[in-house]
Design an enzyme around this catalytic site. Structure first.
Site, short mmCIF file in Angstrom:
data_model
loop_
_atom_site.label_atom_id
_atom_site.label_comp_id
_atom_site.label_asym_id
_atom_site.label_seq_id
_atom_site.Cartn_x
_atom_site.Cartn_y
_atom_site.Cartn_z
N CYS A 1 4.36 -5.34 2.25
CA CYS A 1 4.35 -5.37 3.72
C CYS A 1 5.72 -5.76 4.25
O CYS A 1 6.65 -6.03 3.51
CB CYS A 1 3.31 -6.37 4.21
SG CYS A 1 1.61 -5.91 3.82
N HIS B 1 3.50 -7.99 9.61
CA HIS B 1 2.72 -9.19 9.91
C HIS B 1 3.59 -10.43 9.99
O HIS B 1 4.77 -10.41 9.62
CB HIS B 1 1.59 -9.38 8.88
CG HIS B 1 2.03 -9.56 7.46
ND1 HIS B 1 2.72 -10.66 6.99
CD2 HIS B 1 1.85 -8.75 6.38
CE1 HIS B 1 2.93 -10.54 5.70
NE2 HIS B 1 2.43 -9.38 5.30
#
Length: 165
Positions: A140, A123
């Site tokens: 992430c 992301h």
């Protein structure tokens, strides 16, 4: 009066056109056949077979060494996974999902009496200033928002991703 309205209307359209920029880019190049993430080097590579199409500097979980074992450990998983979803309305600009946890991940966490977690994504950032931070995610992989727009356009669902130590 007509001429004035026409000029003002045209000027407004040009101004609005200049202000609108979409986070959704188009990509017409070779297919990304797999993604490689080298955690130690903090680099991600978008590959077309054996050719590097693009590479990016990345940020990882706040505890970047080792494989993710359970929810909240701050680690980024290691192993072979798949890109399995995309989120155009992510809190982190745009995101594409990784199908963590697999069966082995679930068994490892269960043996410790913990949840393996989930929702592992590639992301962007919440704000543009985040790009200069050190490893900060909960597991992430983060890139700049501009880079995420490219990645979102280039990487399709069901693309394999190798997350290496």
């Amino acid at each position: 009066m007509k001429r004035r309205n026409l000029i003002l209307g045209g000027t407004a359209l040009v101004a609005l056109g200049a202000c609108s920029s979409s986070k959704f880019k188009r990509y017409n190049g070779p297919q990304v056949t797999y993604v490689i993430v080298n955690k130690g080097d903090r680099r991600m590579y978008l590959m077309h077979h054996d050719k590097v199409l693009e590479s990016y500097d990345i940020k990882l979980g706040f505890a970047p060494v080792g494989h993710k074992v359970y929810e909240g450990d701050g680690r980024t998983p290691e192993g072979i996974y798949m890109i399995d979803r995309r989120n155009p309305n992510s809190r982190f600009h745009l995101s594409i999902g990784i199908n963590y946890p697999n069966e082995m991940d679930r068994a490892r966490a269960e043996a410790l009496g913990k949840s393996p977690g989930g929702d592992i994504f590639i992301h962007g950032q919440k704000t543009a200033k985040d790009k200069n931070r050190t490893d900060w995610t909960w597991g992430c992989i983060s890139v700049s928002n501009d880079e995420m727009e490219e990645i979102y356009a280039m990487v399709g669902d069901n693309t394999p991703i190798a997350l290496n130590p």
